[in-house]
Design a protein around this motif. Structure first.
Motif, short mmCIF file in Angstrom:
data_model
loop_
_atom_site.label_atom_id
_atom_site.label_comp_id
_atom_site.label_asym_id
_atom_site.label_seq_id
_atom_site.Cartn_x
_atom_site.Cartn_y
_atom_site.Cartn_z
N LYS A 155 0.85 -1.18 0.00
CA LYS A 155 0.00 0.00 0.00
C LYS A 155 0.88 1.23 0.00
O LYS A 155 2.05 1.18 0.40
CB LYS A 155 -0.93 0.01 1.22
N THR A 156 0.34 2.31 -0.48
CA THR A 156 1.00 3.60 -0.41
C THR A 156 0.44 4.31 0.80
O THR A 156 -0.77 4.37 0.96
CB THR A 156 0.67 4.43 -1.68
N GLU A 157 1.31 4.83 1.63
CA GLU A 157 0.83 5.63 2.77
C GLU A 157 1.60 6.93 2.81
O GLU A 157 2.83 6.94 2.78
CB GLU A 157 1.00 4.87 4.09
N THR A 189 1.55 10.77 4.81
CA THR A 189 1.00 11.61 5.87
C THR A 189 1.57 13.00 5.71
O THR A 189 2.75 13.18 5.44
CB THR A 189 1.38 11.03 7.26
N THR A 230 -3.84 11.67 6.42
CA THR A 230 -3.20 10.40 6.11
C THR A 230 -3.93 9.79 4.93
O THR A 230 -5.15 9.65 4.94
CB THR A 230 -3.26 9.43 7.32
N ILE A 279 -4.03 6.50 2.35
CA ILE A 279 -3.59 5.13 2.10
C ILE A 279 -4.22 4.68 0.79
O ILE A 279 -5.44 4.78 0.60
CB ILE A 279 -4.00 4.19 3.25
N THR A 282 -4.42 1.44 -1.99
CA THR A 282 -4.19 0.00 -2.16
C THR A 282 -4.84 -0.47 -3.46
O THR A 282 -6.01 -0.18 -3.70
CB THR A 282 -4.84 -0.79 -0.99
#
Length: 165
Positions: free
Chosen positions: A4-6, A8, A121, A123, A125
């Motif tokens: 996944k890309t996260e 923040t 944030t 996320i 996917t």
């Protein structure tokens, strides 16, 4: 387990204003997308199962269509949507930059506020990717991070010049 890309990022603005910047077309048109690209909204329905369909045009004149379908809109805390490249009619198409990019990405944005600043944030996917699509997604993380980082710089600049009303 899927990669996944996260991302923040903190913004010097209230959660309500940052959420509005993501969910009101009069705000979005001022900062969303790659720097220097023209942005045009075809359809914007901010609700569960609603659609956000837009085009972006590069300085060279290349047009790219993108469509979101909202799964959850919980103001001012959370936005969940799937995104995909599309044609002008909103049909899913392969990404113009890579034929093995995942067809759909599930994006979850959460907005939390502390002392007048907002922590966003994000996320992302891939949704049901093939092995090849997952490999492409994993190998493209630097590009994804850079793209969102640039977009969020534009958002920060925009927020610094807009009032809370």
């Amino acid at each position: 387990m899927f990669t996944k890309t996260e991302i923040t990022r903190s913004f010097n603005a209230t959660r309500e204003l940052v959420f509005k910047a993501f969910t009101e077309s009069e705000h979005l048109k001022n900062w969303w997308g790659p720097k220097g690209w023209a942005f045009d909204i075809s359809k914007f329905e901010l609700r569960q199962d609603g659609v956000f369909h837009y085009s972006q045009t590069s300085p060279e004149g290349n047009v790219m269509w993108v469509k979101f379908v909202y799964q959850e809109v919980n103001a001012p805390e959370k936005l969940v949507y799937t995104s995909f490249f599309s044609d002008e009619k909103g049909n899913i198409v392969r990404a113009p930059f890579n034929g093995s990019w995942p067809l759909e990405i599930l994006n979850t944005f959460t907005f939390t506020e502390h002392e007048g600043k907002t922590m966003l944030t994000m996320i992302g996917t891939p949704v049901s990717p093939t092995d090849e699509e997952m490999k492409t997604y994993e190998e493209s993380q630097e590009m994804v991070q850079a793209g969102f980082s640039g977009t969020f710089v534009q958002l920060a600049d925009y927020l610094s010049n807009v009032s809370e009303n």
